[in-house]
Design a protein around this motif. Sequence first.
Motif, mmCIF file in Angstrom:
data_model
loop_
_atom_site.group_PDB
_atom_site.id
_atom_site.type_symbol
_atom_site.label_atom_id
_atom_site.label_comp_id
_atom_site.label_asym_id
_atom_site.label_seq_id
_atom_site.Cartn_x
_atom_site.Cartn_y
_atom_site.Cartn_z
ATOM 1 N N VAL A 15 26.658 44.252 45.866
ATOM 2 C CA VAL A 15 28.023 44.032 46.340
ATOM 3 C C VAL A 15 28.537 42.671 45.884
ATOM 4 O O VAL A 15 29.646 42.554 45.351
ATOM 5 N N MET A 16 27.746 41.632 46.090
ATOM 6 C CA MET A 16 28.181 40.292 45.689
ATOM 7 C C MET A 16 28.317 40.181 44.166
ATOM 8 O O MET A 16 29.237 39.540 43.666
ATOM 9 N N GLY A 17 27.399 40.817 43.442
ATOM 10 C CA GLY A 17 27.493 40.802 41.981
ATOM 11 C C GLY A 17 28.751 41.485 41.492
ATOM 12 O O GLY A 17 29.428 40.991 40.588
ATOM 13 N N TYR A 18 29.080 42.609 42.100
ATOM 14 C CA TYR A 18 30.304 43.313 41.709
ATOM 15 C C TYR A 18 31.538 42.460 41.985
ATOM 16 O O TYR A 18 32.432 42.375 41.140
ATOM 17 N N ILE A 19 31.599 41.833 43.143
ATOM 18 C CA ILE A 19 32.765 41.010 43.495
ATOM 19 C C ILE A 19 32.912 39.844 42.529
ATOM 20 O O ILE A 19 34.007 39.569 42.019
ATOM 21 N N VAL A 20 31.819 39.151 42.249
ATOM 22 C CA VAL A 20 31.872 37.992 41.354
ATOM 23 C C VAL A 20 32.201 38.412 39.926
ATOM 24 O O VAL A 20 33.068 37.819 39.269
ATOM 25 N N VAL A 21 31.520 39.441 39.437
ATOM 26 C CA VAL A 21 31.739 39.891 38.053
ATOM 27 C C VAL A 21 33.158 40.415 37.884
ATOM 28 O O VAL A 21 33.823 40.116 36.879
ATOM 29 N N ASN A 22 33.650 41.172 38.841
ATOM 30 C CA ASN A 22 35.000 41.716 38.735
ATOM 31 C C ASN A 22 36.053 40.613 38.771
ATOM 32 O O ASN A 22 37.043 40.673 38.030
ATOM 33 N N SER A 23 35.856 39.598 39.588
ATOM 34 C CA SER A 23 36.831 38.502 39.615
ATOM 35 C C SER A 23 36.787 37.689 38.322
ATOM 36 O O SER A 23 37.831 37.281 37.806
ATOM 37 N N LEU A 24 35.591 37.449 37.778
ATOM 38 C CA LEU A 24 35.493 36.753 36.492
ATOM 39 C C LEU A 24 36.098 37.573 35.362
ATOM 40 O O LEU A 24 36.756 37.039 34.461
ATOM 41 N N TYR A 25 35.877 38.869 35.395
ATOM 42 C CA TYR A 25 36.435 39.756 34.379
ATOM 43 C C TYR A 25 37.961 39.769 34.435
ATOM 44 O O TYR A 25 38.630 39.725 33.405
ATOM 45 N N ASN A 26 38.511 39.812 35.640
ATOM 46 C CA ASN A 26 39.972 39.811 35.790
ATOM 47 C C ASN A 26 40.590 38.495 35.374
ATOM 48 O O ASN A 26 41.754 38.454 34.956
ATOM 49 N N GLN A 27 39.838 37.391 35.472
ATOM 50 C CA GLN A 27 40.335 36.088 35.029
ATOM 51 C C GLN A 27 40.229 35.913 33.520
ATOM 52 O O GLN A 27 40.783 34.979 32.964
ATOM 53 N N GLY A 28 39.504 36.794 32.862
ATOM 54 C CA GLY A 28 39.378 36.732 31.408
ATOM 55 C C GLY A 28 38.156 35.973 30.928
ATOM 56 O O GLY A 28 38.031 35.702 29.740
ATOM 57 N N ASP A 29 37.259 35.608 31.811
ATOM 58 C CA ASP A 29 36.041 34.902 31.426
ATOM 59 C C ASP A 29 34.921 35.931 31.228
ATOM 60 O O ASP A 29 34.043 36.107 32.071
ATOM 61 N N PHE A 30 34.970 36.614 30.082
ATOM 62 C CA PHE A 30 34.090 37.748 29.832
ATOM 63 C C PHE A 30 32.633 37.341 29.612
ATOM 64 O O PHE A 30 31.721 38.052 30.030
ATOM 65 N N MET A 31 32.423 36.204 28.969
ATOM 66 C CA MET A 31 31.060 35.769 28.690
ATOM 67 C C MET A 31 30.331 35.396 29.985
ATOM 68 O O MET A 31 29.182 35.801 30.191
ATOM 69 N N LEU A 32 30.982 34.642 30.855
ATOM 70 C CA LEU A 32 30.372 34.269 32.120
ATOM 71 C C LEU A 32 30.158 35.493 33.011
ATOM 72 O O LEU A 32 29.138 35.600 33.694
ATOM 73 N N ALA A 33 31.096 36.429 32.969
ATOM 74 C CA ALA A 33 30.930 37.669 33.730
ATOM 75 C C ALA A 33 29.714 38.443 33.223
ATOM 76 O O ALA A 33 28.949 38.993 34.014
ATOM 77 N N GLY A 34 29.513 38.464 31.911
ATOM 78 C CA GLY A 34 28.349 39.137 31.343
ATOM 79 C C GLY A 34 27.039 38.466 31.732
ATOM 80 O O GLY A 34 26.051 39.139 32.026
ATOM 81 N N VAL A 35 27.033 37.138 31.754
ATOM 82 C CA VAL A 35 25.826 36.412 32.137
ATOM 83 C C VAL A 35 25.492 36.653 33.608
ATOM 84 O O VAL A 35 24.336 36.894 33.964
ATOM 85 N N VAL A 36 26.505 36.606 34.471
ATOM 86 C CA VAL A 36 26.272 36.859 35.896
ATOM 87 C C VAL A 36 25.796 38.293 36.111
ATOM 88 O O VAL A 36 24.865 38.540 36.887
ATOM 89 N N PHE A 37 26.398 39.246 35.411
ATOM 90 C CA PHE A 37 25.967 40.645 35.536
ATOM 91 C C PHE A 37 24.539 40.812 35.051
ATOM 92 O O PHE A 37 23.762 41.563 35.647
ATOM 93 N N LEU A 38 24.165 40.117 33.998
ATOM 94 C CA LEU A 38 22.799 40.183 33.483
ATOM 95 C C LEU A 38 21.808 39.627 34.502
ATOM 96 O O LEU A 38 20.762 40.240 34.759
ATOM 97 N N ILE A 39 22.125 38.494 35.102
ATOM 98 C CA ILE A 39 21.224 37.890 36.091
ATOM 99 C C ILE A 39 21.065 38.797 37.305
ATOM 100 O O ILE A 39 19.949 39.037 37.779
#
Length: 124
Positions: A15-39
């Motif tokens: 749940v927390m990963g989805y919330i963080v990754v989705n907010s980063l993705y919506n802000q346009g920070d795709f690389m950081l969203a990918g790293v967080v999703f990977l972790i």
Amino acid sequence: MKNGIYFALILFLGVMGYIVVNSLYNQGDFMLAGVVFLIVSVVISVLTSHYKRKHNLVPVQKIINFTYISVFAIYGLIIGLSLVYAPFYEFSIASMGGILFLFASFILVIGLYIFMKRNVIREF
């Protein structure tokens, strides 16, 4: 007892990963969203593969675990493919973030396979 803790951690991290990754993705920070999703995916896969064999899981835990991790892997697959094959993101940082999403989804599928092999298939 430990299986319940692992199960709760998997649900919380998802749940927390989805919330963080989705907010980063919506802000346009795709690389950081990918790293967080990977972790998050690596941690979920490790927790999934370390259920104790002495204690059998309740069938509801097996169903929820399977569907939850499958949905999370499908989410990463869809986001990853949309970033890799987007025409305006070709050869950019966004496509590299998409590759991270695809790799993390692959890790989740491997963790799900290990879970199914140890906890579901051996009982039949």
